[in-house]
Design an enzyme around this catalytic site. Structure first.
Site, PDB file in Angstrom:
ATOM      1  N   ASP A  88       0.769  -1.230  -0.166  1.00 34.68           N
ATOM      2  CA  ASP A  88       0.002   0.120  -0.112  1.00 34.68           C
ATOM      3  C   ASP A  88       1.005   1.204   0.149  1.00 34.68           C
ATOM      4  O   ASP A  88       2.082   1.127   0.377  1.00 34.68           O
ATOM      5  CB  ASP A  88      -1.101   0.052   1.072  1.00 34.68           C
ATOM      6  CG  ASP A  88      -0.377   0.180   2.464  1.00 34.68           C
ATOM      7  OD1 ASP A  88       0.613  -0.487   2.652  1.00 34.68           O
ATOM      8  OD2 ASP A  88      -0.663   0.929   3.475  1.00 34.68           O
ATOM      9  N   GLU A 153       0.018  -0.891   6.007  1.00 37.05           N
ATOM     10  CA  GLU A 153       1.003  -0.150   6.816  1.00 37.05           C
ATOM     11  C   GLU A 153       0.923   1.456   6.825  1.00 37.05           C
ATOM     12  O   GLU A 153       1.318   1.756   7.795  1.00 37.05           O
ATOM     13  CB  GLU A 153       2.573  -0.545   6.097  1.00 37.05           C
ATOM     14  CG  GLU A 153       3.513  -0.354   6.936  1.00 37.05           C
ATOM     15  CD  GLU A 153       4.194   1.202   6.905  1.00 37.05           C
ATOM     16  OE1 GLU A 153       5.010   1.630   7.742  1.00 37.05           O
ATOM     17  OE2 GLU A 153       3.705   2.012   6.081  1.00 37.05           O
TER      18      GLU A 153
END
Length: 456
Positions: A88, A153
């Site tokens: 991400d 994250e």
């Protein structure tokens, strides 16, 4: 040169093309409208893992974004390395400050410009290509490997710790390998052995029940913007020492070995000031700039809001004022305890003319890896073999809370083998990653896996 290293040299253009495919996917975890893009990025990685003929490749659903997992563990007598990364990325805005489209990778002056180029798609992908160099060249992967790539994250990894706890046996390993940090400077390889923790807070000060005319009410009603500024000013003294009672109680002081390691780092304070366009630096007395910025606790305002923000003038006495405040923590400060100390102290600073609300957002523990850990030594030698220079050991001021979680849940150390630079503009417009370091990162990862059995 080994067959695997030769394979890396022969396929570096192919590796870049593949990375560009991944970088084109806007897998922004903070944007709920990008769920399909998140799934697309996860699917891309599953496809690449399947090409490696691993014993196991699986996509795990979570209450949030999926976790990509791979495993190849043929040995009973060799170390097991868990490779961690995240697919991400941060939002790209403000897009008008990008020189090139954020999700159309562009190479200029040897740098790949794209969101996620350095944080963390480019760095994480080095390890997948290192594994490929063994599989496709016919050399066996030298150690047992497990791979975990998450998609949350950038929003604090809310589902990763529960995943670790639920799959503790599956994820059993001897160490975690992470490339989500930076080298100390260009062409100077370095391994990060310490990270600060974090406690992130939001405060709101409320005065009257509505915005007021400052000419009519000014001088009679307390201005919450003024109060907030006064309260924040009392959180630190003139030397930057935090004034929250109990804040430093659990701080582990730097050892002589720690401080000696800092003296070996090639740090130019004048160049540092010039790069920031500041005349002077500021912080706790008795500590160097590097020590203050990576191994001492801090408290900083990250954002302030109140009153009229539009063009021109509006004579308003605002009803509310707010701030976002982060505290970077060191071993053994506990983020929950620090958050509670902050909330209690901040409320005590408020006069009875206002109401105060304090909210805790998220936090994480600091982490420090033992410098004698054999994985660090293998990583340092791998860096030296590929970069031609001894690797330095440094601590970093940022936070990767999952490192402490790996230690707590799995009981293992993490090796932070970063290939990026602090100048990569991560989280900012024009994020970039060196083509040269993408290539060297793959070679370093492959060399690390080759060396590791000799050190275990």
């Amino acid at each position: 040169m080994s067959i695997s290293q030769q394979y890396i040299d022969e396929n570096k253009d192919k590796f870049v093309e593949e990375l560009f495919e991944l970088l084109r996917i806007p897998s922004i975890s903070t944007d709920s409208t990008k769920k399909d893009e998140i799934k697309k990025a996860a699917g891309f990685l599953i496809e690449k893992l399947n090409e490696l003929d691993l014993e196991r490749v699986e996509l795990f659903d979570t209450p949030g974004n999926p976790i990509v997992y791979g495993e190849h563990c043929p040995y009973d007598d060799r170390p097991t390395v868990l490779i961690y990364g995240h697919y991400d990325v941060q939002p790209s805005d403000p897009d008008d400050l990008w020189d090139t489209p954020p999700f159309e990778p562009t190479v200029k002056d040897g740098l790949i410009y794209a969101r996620g180029a350095s944080d963390d798609k480019g760095q994480a992908y080095t390890h997948l290509k290192a594994l490929e160099s063994y599989v496709k060249s016919g050399e066996p992967i030298p150690v047992n490997v497990k791979i975990i790539l998450e998609g949350e994250e950038e929003i604090g990894s809310p589902n990763l710790v529960p995943f670790l706890e639920e799959h503790k046996a599956m994820l059993s390993c001897d160490m975690v390998l992470i490339s989500d940090t930076a080298m100390f400077d260009k062409d100077t390889p370095s391994i990060t052995y310490g990270l600060r923790g974090l406690a992130y807070m939001e405060v709101e000060v409320t005065g009257p029940n509505r915005d007021l005319h400052s000419g009519v009410y000014g001088g009679a009603v307390e201005n919450p913007a003024n109060v907030l500024c006064e309260m924040i000013a009392k959180l630190k003294d003139e030397d930057g020492v935090i004034q929250i009672p109990g804040f430093y109680d659990d701080v582990i002081e730097l050892t002589g070995a720690d401080r000696e390691a800092y003296t070996k780092l090639p740090f130019d304070e004048e160049a540092y000031k010039k790069s920031l366009d500041v005349k002077a630096l500021h912080g706790e007395k008795g500590y160097s700039t590097l020590e203050r910025s990576s191994a001492r606790p801090t408290l900083d305002v990250n954002g302030l809001w109140s009153g009229y923000q539009g063009e021109g003038a509006k004579t308003v006495l605002p009803s509310k004022a707010g701030a976002k405040i982060s505290m970077r923590l060191v071993p053994d400060q506990h983020p929950k305890k620090i958050a509670e100390l902050f909330a209690k102290h901040f409320k005590s600073l408020a006069p009875d003319t206002v109401k105060v609300e304090v909210r805790e957002h998220h936090g994480g523990h600091a982490s420090v890896t033992d410098l004698d850990f054999y994985g660090l030594k293998a990583g340092a030698d791998a860096f030296e073999d590929i970069y031609g220079k001894p690797a330095l050991f440094s601590r970093e001021g940022g936070s990767i809370p999952i490192v402490a979680d790996f230690k707590k849940v799995l009981g293992v150390e993490s090796i932070l083998m970063g290939f990026g630079l602090t100048s990569n503009a991560i989280h900012s417009p024009n994020e970039n990653f060196s083509l040269k370091d993408f290539h060297r990162g793959i070679k370093t990862s492959a060399r690390f896996l080759e060396l590791l059995p000799e050190y275990s």
